[in-house]
Design a protein around this motif. Structure first.
Motif, PDB file in Angstrom:
ATOM      1  N   THR A  25       0.848  -1.195   0.000  1.00  0.00           N
ATOM      2  CA  THR A  25       0.000   0.000   0.000  1.00  0.00           C
ATOM      3  C   THR A  25       0.882   1.244   0.000  1.00  0.00           C
ATOM      4  O   THR A  25       2.081   1.189   0.342  1.00  0.00           O
ATOM      5  N   VAL A  26       0.295   2.380  -0.341  1.00  0.00           N
ATOM      6  CA  VAL A  26       1.043   3.625  -0.345  1.00  0.00           C
ATOM      7  C   VAL A  26       1.555   3.947   1.054  1.00  0.00           C
ATOM      8  O   VAL A  26       2.692   4.406   1.220  1.00  0.00           O
ATOM      9  N   VAL A  27       0.750   3.684   2.053  1.00  0.00           N
ATOM     10  CA  VAL A  27       1.183   3.931   3.436  1.00  0.00           C
ATOM     11  C   VAL A  27       2.404   3.072   3.776  1.00  0.00           C
ATOM     12  O   VAL A  27       3.371   3.559   4.381  1.00  0.00           O
ATOM     13  N   ARG A  30       5.504   4.416   1.979  1.00  0.00           N
ATOM     14  CA  ARG A  30       6.053   5.602   2.648  1.00  0.00           C
ATOM     15  C   ARG A  30       6.866   5.218   3.874  1.00  0.00           C
ATOM     16  O   ARG A  30       7.926   5.797   4.144  1.00  0.00           O
ATOM     17  N   HIS A  61      -4.599  25.337   2.401  1.00  0.00           N
ATOM     18  CA  HIS A  61      -3.889  24.104   2.750  1.00  0.00           C
ATOM     19  C   HIS A  61      -2.713  24.433   3.664  1.00  0.00           C
ATOM     20  O   HIS A  61      -1.919  25.326   3.371  1.00  0.00           O
ATOM     21  N   VAL A  89       4.815  10.838  -4.325  1.00  0.00           N
ATOM     22  CA  VAL A  89       4.054   9.850  -3.561  1.00  0.00           C
ATOM     23  C   VAL A  89       4.664   9.597  -2.189  1.00  0.00           C
ATOM     24  O   VAL A  89       3.948   9.410  -1.201  1.00  0.00           O
ATOM     25  N   ARG A 117       1.916  18.450  -0.235  1.00  0.00           N
ATOM     26  CA  ARG A 117       0.955  17.346  -0.259  1.00  0.00           C
ATOM     27  C   ARG A 117       1.379  16.260  -1.248  1.00  0.00           C
ATOM     28  O   ARG A 117       1.990  16.550  -2.279  1.00  0.00           O
ATOM     29  N   ALA A 119       0.551  12.555  -3.533  1.00  0.00           N
ATOM     30  CA  ALA A 119      -0.407  11.714  -4.256  1.00  0.00           C
ATOM     31  C   ALA A 119      -0.350  10.296  -3.677  1.00  0.00           C
ATOM     32  O   ALA A 119       0.628   9.918  -3.036  1.00  0.00           O
ATOM     33  N   PRO A 120      -1.371   9.488  -3.907  1.00  0.00           N
ATOM     34  CA  PRO A 120      -2.556   9.740  -4.731  1.00  0.00           C
ATOM     35  C   PRO A 120      -3.673  10.491  -4.015  1.00  0.00           C
ATOM     36  O   PRO A 120      -4.659  10.850  -4.646  1.00  0.00           O
ATOM     37  N   GLU A 121      -3.522  10.717  -2.700  1.00  0.00           N
ATOM     38  CA  GLU A 121      -4.567  11.459  -1.990  1.00  0.00           C
ATOM     39  C   GLU A 121      -4.743  12.865  -2.585  1.00  0.00           C
ATOM     40  O   GLU A 121      -5.853  13.399  -2.612  1.00  0.00           O
ATOM     41  N   HIS A 122      -3.645  13.430  -3.035  1.00  0.00           N
ATOM     42  CA  HIS A 122      -3.661  14.790  -3.580  1.00  0.00           C
ATOM     43  C   HIS A 122      -3.006  14.772  -4.966  1.00  0.00           C
ATOM     44  O   HIS A 122      -1.804  14.991  -5.091  1.00  0.00           O
ATOM     45  N   TYR A 219       0.257  10.433  -9.690  1.00  0.00           N
ATOM     46  CA  TYR A 219       0.152  11.889  -9.545  1.00  0.00           C
ATOM     47  C   TYR A 219      -0.697  12.532 -10.638  1.00  0.00           C
ATOM     48  O   TYR A 219      -1.652  13.255 -10.355  1.00  0.00           O
TER      49      TYR A 219
END
Length: 327
Positions: A25-27, A30, A61, A89, A117, A119-122, A219
């Motif tokens: 996962t992205v989390v 990271r 923001h 990311v 900020r 990605a992919p959240e932003h 992104y």
């Protein structure tokens, strides 16, 4: 051929940052990236202190900035805004602490890292909007650190170099002056890497062509010109215009930019992005230099303690920033 010290760096990195990370996962990705960065991050250099502060952009923001300043800050000759890499990311203030702290220590400049900020959240253009807002505030003297040297430069690595180049081009388009230099390290300047490195270095250590495409998709998604079928032409034009400024190698003009240093590294599918960007700036009458780090790989700045090639690269960046601040 990889520099011998690079071979050791790549092997150590593989043990900390698995090649199959894309399935996580992205989390999780990271977290892996932060562990990798921490393994190569020494204590803060002597003579440099840090100060973290929140910054709120005009669109509301809020994100963190970190100032690296010499103890005698009032004697510093310039300020550098640094945008970290990580494919838009991954990455953070902490992940690039080695780089930003050493630039400050080795130049005497004030360096400000930006925790934009991700990605992919932003998705695009969120990171670009954040970095543009910080740069405008820096030019106007509105950053939350008190008085800073007025001489301003932009710098970044990988995706952070995209951000730096895009912001410089956007300000040029708006007629805003004040950015004295642009320092880019293994920059990602298009949605797709440039040839011939795209083909010859597609399976390079540390960053593959597949990695680049995965980060680009997270992104930019389909905003960079591949909008879904069925959208009307007006909507397609609107979406494309919203992100067009975020892709430096898709620009229509390259004049009017600050003097630029764009360093590519030999074993990197992004190597020729730097070369092409510099060629276009020079063709438009500007100043740009694009040396290549022989035997180096993408992300190798972390090997600063051991690699002669990386030490050369770091020295080139520091000399460029110091020279531009002094002019």
């Amino acid at each position: 051929m990889l520099e011998p010290e690079m071979v050791a760096f790549v092997e150590r990195t593989k043990s900390l940052y698995p090649s199959d990370r894309a399935v996580s996962t992205v989390v999780e990705q990271r977290a892996m990236y932060e562990r990798l960065a921490a393994a190569f991050t020494p204590p803060l250099p002597d003579g440099v202190r840090t100060h973290d502060a929140p910054f709120t952009s005009p669109d509301g923001h809020t994100f963190m900035l970190r100032l690296y300043a010499p103890f005698e800050r009032e004697r510093s000759s310039g300020t550098v805004l640094y945008f970290h890499g990580g494919g838009f990311v991954v990455g953070s203030l902490a992940s690039h602490d080695l780089i930003t702290a050493r630039i400050a220590a080795d130049t005497g400049l004030c360096v400000i890292a930006v925790d934009y900020r991700l990605a992919p959240e932003h998705p695009a253009p969120a990171a670009h909007d954040d970095c543009l807002a910080v740069t405008r505030a820096a030019l106007d003297g509105r950053l939350p650190f008190g008085p800073l040297p007025a001489s301003l430069q932009l710098a970044g690595d990988s995706a952070g170099a995209t951000l730096a180049a895009s912001v410089a081009m956007r300000l040029r388009d708006e007629g805003v002056k004040g950015v004295r230099g642009l320092a880019l390290v293994y920059p990602m300047l298009g949605v797709e890497p440039q040839s011939p490195a795209r083909e010859t270095e597609a399976d390079a250590p540390m960053l593959t062509l597949a990695d680049v495409r995965r980060y680009s998709a997270l992104y930019w998604g389909d905003q960079a010109g591949n909008e879904a079928d069925g959208a009307d032409s007006g909507m397609r034009a609107s979406v494309s215009a919203r992100v067009a400024w975020t892709i430096p190698l898709e620009a229509s003009r390259y004049d009017g930019l600050p003097p630029t240093l764009a360093i590519g590294v030999e074993h990197d599918p992004l190597r020729d992005d730097a070369r092409l960007f510099a060629e276009r700036i020079r063709a438009a009458g500007g100043q740009a230099h694009a040396p290549v780090g022989k035997g180096l790989v993408h992300g190798s700045w972390r090997a600063l303690a051991t690699s002669p090639g990386v030490q050369w690269m770091h020295g080139e960046v520091c000399r460029f920033l110091s020279d531009r601040a002094a002019e």
